[in-house]
Design a protein around this motif. Sequence first.
Motif, PDB file in Angstrom:
ATOM      1  N   LEU A  89       0.973  -1.438   0.014  1.00 22.91           N
ATOM      2  CA  LEU A  89       0.056  -0.115  -0.325  1.00 22.91           C
ATOM      3  C   LEU A  89       1.243   1.274   0.279  1.00 22.91           C
ATOM      4  CD1 LEU A  89      -2.810  -0.814   2.719  1.00 22.91           C
ATOM      5  CD2 LEU A  89      -3.043  -1.015   0.197  1.00 22.91           C
ATOM      6  N   VAL A  90       2.253   1.549   0.520  1.00 25.73           N
ATOM      7  CA  VAL A  90       2.954   2.644   0.523  1.00 25.73           C
ATOM      8  C   VAL A  90       3.173   2.777  -0.181  1.00 25.73           C
ATOM      9  CG1 VAL A  90       4.865   3.138   1.746  1.00 25.73           C
ATOM     10  CG2 VAL A  90       4.117   1.955   2.883  1.00 25.73           C
ATOM     11  N   THR A  91       3.804   1.590  -1.305  1.00 28.93           N
ATOM     12  CA  THR A  91       4.198   1.520  -2.084  1.00 28.93           C
ATOM     13  C   THR A  91       3.111   2.483  -3.440  1.00 28.93           C
ATOM     14  OG1 THR A  91       5.633  -0.444  -2.761  1.00 28.93           O
ATOM     15  CG2 THR A  91       5.310  -0.028  -4.781  1.00 28.93           C
ATOM     16  N   LEU A  92       2.115   1.333  -3.676  1.00 28.66           N
ATOM     17  CA  LEU A  92       1.469   1.979  -4.683  1.00 28.66           C
ATOM     18  C   LEU A  92       0.716   3.740  -4.386  1.00 28.66           C
ATOM     19  CD1 LEU A  92      -1.401  -1.248  -4.308  1.00 28.66           C
ATOM     20  CD2 LEU A  92      -0.053   0.032  -6.165  1.00 28.66           C
ATOM     21  N   LEU A  93       0.775   3.676  -2.983  1.00 29.52           N
ATOM     22  CA  LEU A  93       0.014   5.480  -2.575  1.00 29.52           C
ATOM     23  C   LEU A  93       1.826   6.583  -2.543  1.00 29.52           C
ATOM     24  CD1 LEU A  93      -2.475   4.822   0.281  1.00 29.52           C
ATOM     25  CD2 LEU A  93      -2.441   4.819  -1.941  1.00 29.52           C
ATOM     26  N   PHE A  94       2.255   6.390  -2.496  1.00 32.99           N
ATOM     27  CA  PHE A  94       3.828   6.906  -2.121  1.00 32.99           C
ATOM     28  C   PHE A  94       4.425   7.123  -3.545  1.00 32.99           C
ATOM     29  CE2 PHE A  94       2.085   6.583   1.756  1.00 32.99           C
ATOM     30  CZ  PHE A  94       0.735   7.406   1.766  1.00 32.99           C
ATOM     31  N   ALA A  95       4.782   5.873  -3.068  1.00 30.97           N
ATOM     32  CA  ALA A  95       6.500   5.864  -4.831  1.00 30.97           C
ATOM     33  C   ALA A  95       6.265   6.431  -6.043  1.00 30.97           C
ATOM     34  CB  ALA A  95       6.470   4.224  -4.700  1.00 30.97           C
ATOM     35  N   ILE A  96       7.020   7.222  -6.219  1.00 31.88           N
ATOM     36  CA  ILE A  96       7.397   7.414  -7.681  1.00 31.88           C
ATOM     37  C   ILE A  96       7.907   6.694  -8.985  1.00 31.88           C
ATOM     38  CG2 ILE A  96       6.969  10.211  -6.705  1.00 31.88           C
ATOM     39  CD1 ILE A  96      10.690  10.312  -7.621  1.00 31.88           C
ATOM     40  N   GLU A  97       7.986   6.955  -9.791  1.00 29.11           N
ATOM     41  CA  GLU A  97       8.299   5.814 -10.901  1.00 29.11           C
ATOM     42  C   GLU A  97       9.615   6.324 -11.577  1.00 29.11           C
ATOM     43  OE1 GLU A  97      10.065   2.698 -12.413  1.00 29.11           O
ATOM     44  OE2 GLU A  97       7.813   2.683 -11.886  1.00 29.11           O
ATOM     45  N   THR A  98      10.606   5.310 -11.582  1.00 33.74           N
ATOM     46  CA  THR A  98      11.591   6.342 -12.102  1.00 33.74           C
ATOM     47  C   THR A  98      12.433   5.432 -12.794  1.00 33.74           C
ATOM     48  OG1 THR A  98      12.911   5.040 -10.366  1.00 33.74           O
ATOM     49  CG2 THR A  98      12.776   6.897  -9.625  1.00 33.74           C
ATOM     50  N   LYS A  99      11.514   4.221 -14.009  1.00 30.39           N
ATOM     51  CA  LYS A  99      12.277   3.365 -14.719  1.00 30.39           C
ATOM     52  C   LYS A  99      12.319   4.786 -16.130  1.00 30.39           C
ATOM     53  CE  LYS A  99       9.402   1.893 -17.618  1.00 30.39           C
ATOM     54  NZ  LYS A  99       8.385   1.119 -18.432  1.00 30.39           N
ATOM     55  N   GLY A 100      13.989   4.927 -16.462  1.00 26.45           N
ATOM     56  CA  GLY A 100      14.499   5.774 -17.420  1.00 26.45           C
ATOM     57  C   GLY A 100      13.583   6.814 -17.599  1.00 26.45           C
ATOM     58  N   ARG A 101      14.425   7.336 -16.436  1.00 27.27           N
ATOM     59  CA  ARG A 101      14.391   8.901 -16.320  1.00 27.27           C
ATOM     60  C   ARG A 101      16.550   9.363 -16.097  1.00 27.27           C
ATOM     61  NH1 ARG A 101       9.354  11.100 -12.950  1.00 27.27           N
ATOM     62  NH2 ARG A 101      10.457  12.679 -13.448  1.00 27.27           N
ATOM     63  N   VAL A 102      16.154  10.349 -16.470  1.00 30.58           N
ATOM     64  CA  VAL A 102      17.949  10.911 -15.779  1.00 30.58           C
ATOM     65  C   VAL A 102      17.330  11.527 -14.589  1.00 30.58           C
ATOM     66  CG1 VAL A 102      19.759  12.417 -16.336  1.00 30.58           C
ATOM     67  CG2 VAL A 102      17.941  11.361 -18.114  1.00 30.58           C
ATOM     68  N   LEU A 103      18.800  11.075 -13.880  1.00 35.52           N
ATOM     69  CA  LEU A 103      19.119  11.391 -12.510  1.00 35.52           C
ATOM     70  C   LEU A 103      18.279  12.532 -12.035  1.00 35.52           C
ATOM     71  CD1 LEU A 103      21.869   9.444 -11.247  1.00 35.52           C
ATOM     72  CD2 LEU A 103      19.658   8.355 -11.059  1.00 35.52           C
ATOM     73  N   GLU A 104      19.302  13.898 -12.173  1.00 37.23           N
ATOM     74  CA  GLU A 104      18.712  15.261 -12.391  1.00 37.23           C
ATOM     75  C   GLU A 104      17.467  15.561 -13.436  1.00 37.23           C
ATOM     76  OE1 GLU A 104      22.747  14.330 -12.574  1.00 37.23           O
ATOM     77  OE2 GLU A 104      21.665  13.765 -14.042  1.00 37.23           O
ATOM     78  N   GLU A 105      16.550  14.334 -13.557  1.00 38.81           N
ATOM     79  CA  GLU A 105      15.412  15.051 -13.950  1.00 38.81           C
ATOM     80  C   GLU A 105      14.685  15.031 -12.742  1.00 38.81           C
ATOM     81  OE1 GLU A 105      14.349  13.367 -17.739  1.00 38.81           O
ATOM     82  OE2 GLU A 105      15.235  14.667 -18.818  1.00 38.81           O
ATOM     83  N   LEU A 106      14.823  13.580 -12.183  1.00 35.40           N
ATOM     84  CA  LEU A 106      13.852  13.512 -10.906  1.00 35.40           C
ATOM     85  C   LEU A 106      14.849  13.755 -10.078  1.00 35.40           C
ATOM     86  CD1 LEU A 106      15.348   9.249 -11.571  1.00 35.40           C
ATOM     87  CD2 LEU A 106      12.167  10.644 -11.714  1.00 35.40           C
ATOM     88  N   SER A 107      15.378  14.594  -9.333  1.00 35.78           N
ATOM     89  CA  SER A 107      15.513  15.264  -7.857  1.00 35.78           C
ATOM     90  C   SER A 107      16.728  16.685  -8.699  1.00 35.78           C
ATOM     91  CB  SER A 107      16.897  14.271  -7.802  1.00 35.78           C
ATOM     92  OG  SER A 107      16.133  12.952  -7.285  1.00 35.78           O
ATOM     93  N   PRO A 108      15.370  17.546  -8.842  1.00 29.25           N
ATOM     94  CA  PRO A 108      16.510  19.271  -9.040  1.00 29.25           C
ATOM     95  C   PRO A 108      16.833  19.037  -8.097  1.00 29.25           C
ATOM     96  CG  PRO A 108      14.183  18.934  -9.111  1.00 29.25           C
ATOM     97  CD  PRO A 108      14.311  17.908  -8.607  1.00 29.25           C
TER      98      PRO A 108
END
Length: 471
Positions: A452-471
């Motif tokens: 439930l924690v994963t479904l409700l709060f986790a974000i997807e990071t697949k295929g995304r540049v690290l700097e785009e994920l985390s400014p």
Amino acid sequence: MSALAADGALMRTIDAASFNAAGNAEVVARLERLPVTSRLKLLRVIVGVATFFDAYTVLAIAFAMPQLVSEWKLTPTEIGLIISAGYVGQLFGAVFFGSLAERIGRLKTLFITVVLFTSMDVACLFAWSGVSMMVLRFLQGVGTGGEVPVASAYINEFIGAEKRGRFFLLYEVIFPIGLMFAGMAGYFLVPIYGWQAMFIVGLIPSVLTIPLRWFMPESPRWLASKGRFAEANAVVKLLEDGATRRGMVLRDPVVRPLDSKAEVATRSNWRELFKGIYLKRTFTIWGLWVCVYMINNGLVTWLPTLYKQVFHLPLQTSLAYGWITSTVGVVASIVCALLIDKVGRKPWYSAAFLIAVVPLLTLAWLGATSAIQVLIFATATYAVLQTIAFSLYLYSAELYPTRLRAVGTGLGSAWLRAGSSIGPLLVGWIVGDFGIQYVFAAFAAVALIGGLVTLLFAIETKGRVLEELSP
């Protein structure tokens, strides 16, 4: 004049920030287009050797302990303190070295952690009592606890978004293999050569990893984040030249503009972990660490005792059943490493947590009345959840920017020590007061919470540049 001076200082600051952001964006763009070269594979092997023996060191004491109990006349309390000392040290190491890596760099910090846990491995050979072993294991734990999160940040920062999951997890799978190797070494060496053999084998990283450190460059992302662009560009050029020498064609780098305010931060401030977008990410990853390790370490440390004491199986059979569970977990981890870049982190984790509820509830419903029953369903649970446990270092490192990556991963992984401690305690309490089947019911509830924690709060990071994920 003061107003003009203030305006001039502000303009210089803005210009410097824009210049640094542009330089950082260029380094990132060049890294993102790099293929997986032999040089990158060599880095993975070198760090993997250290991580393999990090995992080995964590379990070495478990297989040395039977002889130490007889030799030093240890009480159950002393045994527990010696084993726990390593985990407590790991907690401190994960937090301290994660923070240190943001200040002095990934490579220097990795070197310190390897030297620390290797030197303490030597010191354990000369331990003379339970108290001395407890102190040395604590110090060794500081080194082992710091190595994995810093190594995770280091490996992640070399690889582009499209290949990051598979490349990193094929490195990370070495950790459960190291745990298996500790079992093999204990089974074959301790009866013949004594408990010291476990620590002698642990000296191998000093022979292999420390000299190889000179072949490893510093993380270019970390260098760029500190404004050391000449050094960062030199590392990237080294990787680019290696690719072109092998006939690989590099596409033109696609430079994406980065946030000039965030990306030029040269000092890590751990308080950022609890601000803005990182607040939810921090508490989410802590929840995942606790849930998965509470179940898996509760199972893996308890099952051999369950087989022997509850089902009265011979010692060799009990160990063999434990070996089967660990082996299936390694196979599942390899499958996850090969597929996670296609499936994605969030769907994989939520599905794994929720799937694990099924065998756990089945065991609770059936009553866990036979060893084979437990072997089948507990192994299925462990294997499914092991895909989360071993890959959370990947996901943790993806959730934070370069200035926070090592400290965020280190602080998050510290919570696996909490889960690892709670799981066995929960098992002992429930078995003593309620019965075996209720242990699996409790673990099913924990797995459901993780899903439930994963479904409700986790974000997807697949295929995304690290700097785009985390400014």
